[in-house]
Design an enzyme around this catalytic site. Structure first.
Site, PDB file in Angstrom:
ATOM      1  N   HIS A  61      -2.706   2.730  -5.818  1.00  0.00           N
ATOM      2  CA  HIS A  61      -3.443   1.511  -5.478  1.00  0.00           C
ATOM      3  C   HIS A  61      -3.646   0.619  -6.710  1.00  0.00           C
ATOM      4  O   HIS A  61      -3.815  -0.598  -6.571  1.00  0.00           O
ATOM      5  CB  HIS A  61      -4.786   1.860  -4.849  1.00  0.00           C
ATOM      6  CG  HIS A  61      -5.166   0.942  -3.725  1.00  0.00           C
ATOM      7  ND1 HIS A  61      -4.449   0.854  -2.543  1.00  0.00           N
ATOM      8  CD2 HIS A  61      -6.167   0.031  -3.608  1.00  0.00           C
ATOM      9  CE1 HIS A  61      -5.003  -0.047  -1.755  1.00  0.00           C
ATOM     10  NE2 HIS A  61      -6.036  -0.569  -2.370  1.00  0.00           N
ATOM     11  N   ARG A  81      -1.000  -1.923  -6.737  1.00  0.00           N
ATOM     12  CA  ARG A  81      -1.301  -3.007  -5.786  1.00  0.00           C
ATOM     13  C   ARG A  81      -2.283  -3.996  -6.409  1.00  0.00           C
ATOM     14  O   ARG A  81      -2.092  -5.219  -6.303  1.00  0.00           O
ATOM     15  CB  ARG A  81      -1.866  -2.408  -4.499  1.00  0.00           C
ATOM     16  CG  ARG A  81      -2.343  -3.407  -3.463  1.00  0.00           C
ATOM     17  CD  ARG A  81      -2.651  -2.698  -2.155  1.00  0.00           C
ATOM     18  NE  ARG A  81      -3.514  -3.465  -1.278  1.00  0.00           N
ATOM     19  CZ  ARG A  81      -3.091  -4.462  -0.491  1.00  0.00           C
ATOM     20  NH1 ARG A  81      -1.823  -4.809  -0.488  1.00  0.00           N
ATOM     21  NH2 ARG A  81      -3.938  -5.103   0.295  1.00  0.00           N
ATOM     22  N   LYS A 113      -1.320  -2.301   7.841  1.00  0.00           N
ATOM     23  CA  LYS A 113      -2.395  -1.631   8.568  1.00  0.00           C
ATOM     24  C   LYS A 113      -2.646  -2.336   9.887  1.00  0.00           C
ATOM     25  O   LYS A 113      -2.569  -3.558   9.967  1.00  0.00           O
ATOM     26  CB  LYS A 113      -3.681  -1.654   7.728  1.00  0.00           C
ATOM     27  CG  LYS A 113      -3.640  -0.780   6.493  1.00  0.00           C
ATOM     28  CD  LYS A 113      -4.819  -1.041   5.577  1.00  0.00           C
ATOM     29  CE  LYS A 113      -6.136  -0.703   6.208  1.00  0.00           C
ATOM     30  NZ  LYS A 113      -7.275  -0.879   5.285  1.00  0.00           N
ATOM     31  N   ARG A 122       0.851  -1.186   0.000  1.00  0.00           N
ATOM     32  CA  ARG A 122       0.000   0.000   0.000  1.00  0.00           C
ATOM     33  C   ARG A 122       0.891   1.242   0.000  1.00  0.00           C
ATOM     34  O   ARG A 122       2.082   1.168   0.332  1.00  0.00           O
ATOM     35  CB  ARG A 122      -0.905   0.015   1.226  1.00  0.00           C
ATOM     36  CG  ARG A 122      -1.864  -1.168   1.317  1.00  0.00           C
ATOM     37  CD  ARG A 122      -2.659  -1.128   2.619  1.00  0.00           C
ATOM     38  NE  ARG A 122      -3.642  -2.204   2.707  1.00  0.00           N
ATOM     39  CZ  ARG A 122      -3.401  -3.395   3.238  1.00  0.00           C
ATOM     40  NH1 ARG A 122      -2.192  -3.669   3.722  1.00  0.00           N
ATOM     41  NH2 ARG A 122      -4.344  -4.315   3.303  1.00  0.00           N
ATOM     42  N   TYR A 168     -11.043 -10.077  -6.974  1.00  0.00           N
ATOM     43  CA  TYR A 168     -10.205 -10.195  -8.164  1.00  0.00           C
ATOM     44  C   TYR A 168     -10.700 -11.296  -9.090  1.00  0.00           C
ATOM     45  O   TYR A 168     -10.514 -11.226 -10.301  1.00  0.00           O
ATOM     46  CB  TYR A 168      -8.743 -10.444  -7.751  1.00  0.00           C
ATOM     47  CG  TYR A 168      -8.160  -9.263  -7.018  1.00  0.00           C
ATOM     48  CD1 TYR A 168      -7.747  -8.130  -7.711  1.00  0.00           C
ATOM     49  CD2 TYR A 168      -8.048  -9.258  -5.637  1.00  0.00           C
ATOM     50  CE1 TYR A 168      -7.233  -7.027  -7.039  1.00  0.00           C
ATOM     51  CE2 TYR A 168      -7.539  -8.160  -4.958  1.00  0.00           C
ATOM     52  CZ  TYR A 168      -7.133  -7.061  -5.672  1.00  0.00           C
ATOM     53  OH  TYR A 168      -6.637  -5.957  -5.009  1.00  0.00           O
ATOM     54  N   HIS A 188      -4.953  -9.289   3.214  1.00  0.00           N
ATOM     55  CA  HIS A 188      -6.398  -9.120   3.340  1.00  0.00           C
ATOM     56  C   HIS A 188      -6.884  -9.883   4.567  1.00  0.00           C
ATOM     57  O   HIS A 188      -6.528 -11.043   4.761  1.00  0.00           O
ATOM     58  CB  HIS A 188      -7.128  -9.656   2.106  1.00  0.00           C
ATOM     59  CG  HIS A 188      -6.979  -8.793   0.897  1.00  0.00           C
ATOM     60  ND1 HIS A 188      -7.061  -9.289  -0.385  1.00  0.00           N
ATOM     61  CD2 HIS A 188      -6.761  -7.455   0.769  1.00  0.00           C
ATOM     62  CE1 HIS A 188      -6.902  -8.305  -1.254  1.00  0.00           C
ATOM     63  NE2 HIS A 188      -6.715  -7.192  -0.573  1.00  0.00           N
TER      64      HIS A 188
END
Length: 301
Positions: free
Chosen positions: A246, A249, A178, A154, A281, A272
């Protein structure tokens, strides 16, 4: 109210280990909400003065008018997420009897198309970087773009990278994710090559801990990375509306999917929390397959 917001943001930093970008987003959304409510309740209102109807009215106002323009479902969901988190904190701190956000649902959002670069577009971007007249910017920008493409990092994760997070001998990269997670991931040979060339140039300029530095030899900013990515997209005539780092990514994930990797592997590499996020995806890939099949034509007679 503003004082409680400041306390809440400090709480996010000290106890939740929230990233700077999360803090900035929450501060923006909560201050805007505070401005809206101050016009209705006066400048000295408290969290306990805000009702469920007030918040619903605010979301409706965002949808119809907004601070600069009407907000779509994603922007309203982001604003509500910040407001929810704030009132949850205030309720637990004993600043109000009931949480006014408890029964307010997030706006429904349609699954948007995931935009990723094709392998041809990736090549065009790298060739565009090679035209940069600055030797330092050329190797730095190639290292940044290739690291994005081959790690799925990210934007904020790229900004906070330090030299010590790269181990060229062990072929690993340590990403500060994150929520405070730290992942040690394999580093592809192509990324190692670009980083090695960049570090050779960088060594002459600065002893700072930061991996990626600006032309002023300071840690590179989010804005600088955003600008350079958009600049090369524009130079390649790649559609730039709503596109930024992004997309790189997303490209990492779609490249993995196209070479047959399973979703669990991609989920781990992308960090994730939910497999459902990774499964988006597959939806994007299925759209590509439909387009490919619809493009088939048979010769008649």
């Amino acid at each position: 109210m503003r004082q409680v917001i400041r306390r809440f943001l400090k709480h996010l930093v000290a106890e939740k280990n929230a990233s700077p970008s999360t803090i900035d987003t929450y501060r923006y959304d909560l201050n805007k909400f505070d401005d809206y409510m101050a016009h209705r309740l006066g400048s000295r209102f408290l969290p306990g003065d805000v009702s469920r109807d007030h918040i619903r009215d605010y979301l409706a106002w965002l949808s119809d008018v907004g601070h600069q323009r009407p907000n779509g479902p994603a922007a309203r969901a982001r604003a509500l997420a910040a407001i929810r988190s704030f009132f949850k904190y205030a309720h637990r701190a004993g600043l109000l009897r009931d949480n006014p956000t408890a029964d307010i649902a997030l706006p429904k959002m349609r699954m948007g198309e995931i935009r990723a670069l094709s392998q041809i577009e990736c090549g065009r971007v790298l060739r565009a970087i090679d035209t940069n007249p600055s030797p330092f910017r050329k190797v730095r920008d190639r290292a940044i773009i290739v690291t994005f493409l081959l790690t799925g990092a990210r934007l904020q994760e790229m900004v906070v990278l330090n030299k010590g997070d790269i181990d060229l001998g062990q072929s690993t990269i340590r990403l500060h994710r994150k929520g405070g997670d730290i992942n040690l991931l394999p580093l592809a040979d192509a990324a190692k090559q670009e980083l090695k060339a960049y570090l050779k140039q960088r060594r002459k300029r600065s002893r700072a801990r930061a991996l990626f530095i600006s032309c002023r030899n300071q840690r590179i900013s989010r804005g600088t990375i955003w600008y350079l990515v958009k600049k090369y997209f524009k130079k390649c005539r790649i559609r730039t509306t709503g596109m930024g780092p992004h997309v790189l990514r997303h490209t990492f994930a779609t490249l993995l999917l196209s070479q047959g990797e399973n979703l669990r592997v991609i989920q781990t590499l992308m960090n994730h929390k939910s497999l459902a996020t990774t499964a988006r995806y597959l939806h994007s890939r299925s759209q590509e397959l439909v387009k490919a099949v619809n493009g088939l034509k048979l010769l008649d007679g």
